[in-house]
Design a protein around this motif. Sequence first.
Motif, PDB file in Angstrom:
ATOM      1  N   LYS A 191       0.821  -1.206   0.000  1.00 30.73           N
ATOM      2  CA  LYS A 191       0.000   0.000   0.000  1.00 30.73           C
ATOM      3  C   LYS A 191       0.856   1.257   0.000  1.00 30.73           C
ATOM      4  O   LYS A 191       2.073   1.218   0.104  1.00 30.73           O
ATOM      5  N   LEU A 192       0.154   2.392  -0.063  1.00 34.58           N
ATOM      6  CA  LEU A 192       0.799   3.697  -0.034  1.00 34.58           C
ATOM      7  C   LEU A 192       1.174   4.059   1.404  1.00 34.58           C
ATOM      8  O   LEU A 192       0.364   3.899   2.318  1.00 34.58           O
ATOM      9  N   LEU A 193       2.378   4.529   1.586  1.00 35.50           N
ATOM     10  CA  LEU A 193       2.896   4.908   2.894  1.00 35.50           C
ATOM     11  C   LEU A 193       3.294   6.371   2.834  1.00 35.50           C
ATOM     12  O   LEU A 193       4.026   6.790   1.937  1.00 35.50           O
ATOM     13  N   GLY A 206      -1.148   6.397   5.727  1.00 34.78           N
ATOM     14  CA  GLY A 206      -1.220   5.763   4.420  1.00 34.78           C
ATOM     15  C   GLY A 206      -2.474   4.929   4.311  1.00 34.78           C
ATOM     16  O   GLY A 206      -3.352   4.983   5.178  1.00 34.78           O
ATOM     17  N   ASP A 207      -2.546   4.116   3.272  1.00 35.03           N
ATOM     18  CA  ASP A 207      -3.746   3.301   3.091  1.00 35.03           C
ATOM     19  C   ASP A 207      -3.536   1.840   3.505  1.00 35.03           C
ATOM     20  O   ASP A 207      -4.224   0.945   3.062  1.00 35.03           O
ATOM     21  N   PHE A 208      -2.575   1.615   4.367  1.00 34.46           N
ATOM     22  CA  PHE A 208      -2.333   0.295   4.947  1.00 34.46           C
ATOM     23  C   PHE A 208      -3.180   0.140   6.213  1.00 34.46           C
ATOM     24  O   PHE A 208      -3.783   1.096   6.686  1.00 34.46           O
ATOM     25  N   PHE A 209      -3.181  -1.061   6.761  1.00 35.69           N
ATOM     26  CA  PHE A 209      -3.915  -1.316   8.005  1.00 35.69           C
ATOM     27  C   PHE A 209      -2.949  -1.802   9.080  1.00 35.69           C
ATOM     28  O   PHE A 209      -1.985  -2.504   8.781  1.00 35.69           O
ATOM     29  N   ILE A 228       2.239  -6.150  16.762  1.00 36.30           N
ATOM     30  CA  ILE A 228       1.532  -5.357  15.751  1.00 36.30           C
ATOM     31  C   ILE A 228       1.407  -6.178  14.475  1.00 36.30           C
ATOM     32  O   ILE A 228       2.370  -6.817  14.034  1.00 36.30           O
ATOM     33  N   GLN A 229       0.237  -6.138  13.888  1.00 35.68           N
ATOM     34  CA  GLN A 229       0.006  -6.809  12.613  1.00 35.68           C
ATOM     35  C   GLN A 229      -0.283  -5.747  11.558  1.00 35.68           C
ATOM     36  O   GLN A 229      -1.172  -4.921  11.739  1.00 35.68           O
ATOM     37  N   PHE A 230       0.496  -5.778  10.483  1.00 36.21           N
ATOM     38  CA  PHE A 230       0.318  -4.840   9.382  1.00 36.21           C
ATOM     39  C   PHE A 230      -0.232  -5.563   8.162  1.00 36.21           C
ATOM     40  O   PHE A 230       0.138  -6.711   7.896  1.00 36.21           O
ATOM     41  N   ILE A 231      -1.071  -4.878   7.415  1.00 34.38           N
ATOM     42  CA  ILE A 231      -1.522  -5.349   6.110  1.00 34.38           C
ATOM     43  C   ILE A 231      -1.184  -4.242   5.121  1.00 34.38           C
ATOM     44  O   ILE A 231      -1.649  -3.107   5.261  1.00 34.38           O
ATOM     45  N   GLY A 232      -0.333  -4.551   4.160  1.00 33.07           N
ATOM     46  CA  GLY A 232       0.012  -3.586   3.127  1.00 33.07           C
ATOM     47  C   GLY A 232       1.329  -2.867   3.333  1.00 33.07           C
ATOM     48  O   GLY A 232       1.742  -2.069   2.494  1.00 33.07           O
ATOM     49  N   VAL A 233       2.000  -3.146   4.430  1.00 37.17           N
ATOM     50  CA  VAL A 233       3.308  -2.537   4.701  1.00 37.17           C
ATOM     51  C   VAL A 233       4.080  -3.489   5.616  1.00 37.17           C
ATOM     52  O   VAL A 233       3.481  -4.281   6.333  1.00 37.17           O
TER      53      VAL A 233
END
Length: 103
Positions: free
Chosen positions: A22-24, A44-47, A84-89
């Motif tokens: 995703k975008l950061l 950004g548009d990550f989660f 921490i769990q990231f989706i997209g980054v």
Amino acid sequence: MDKESPLMKMQSRSVYKVPKGKLLKIYLKYDEKSNLIDEINITGDFFAYPEEAIESMEDKLKDTLLEKEILFKKIDSIIRTENIQFIGVDVKGLTKGILMCKK
């Protein structure tokens, strides 16, 4: 010049599209002389889960040296200790996005 001189404080931002992610967007204030983070804002548009994880990470990154290996290890440690769990980054993307701010 005293430590708080505005000439030594740098402000920068970066926009980075993480490969296959995703975008950061990073907003960074750092001390040009010591190369330490004063303030950072990560969006950004990550989660991220839990939601407050980003704010916690921003706080923990203060006074971190803007050097690739040190920054990578610090981000990785924060993610592991705070679960921490990231989706997209990921750690690599966060590190690169932050370092792109450095002038």
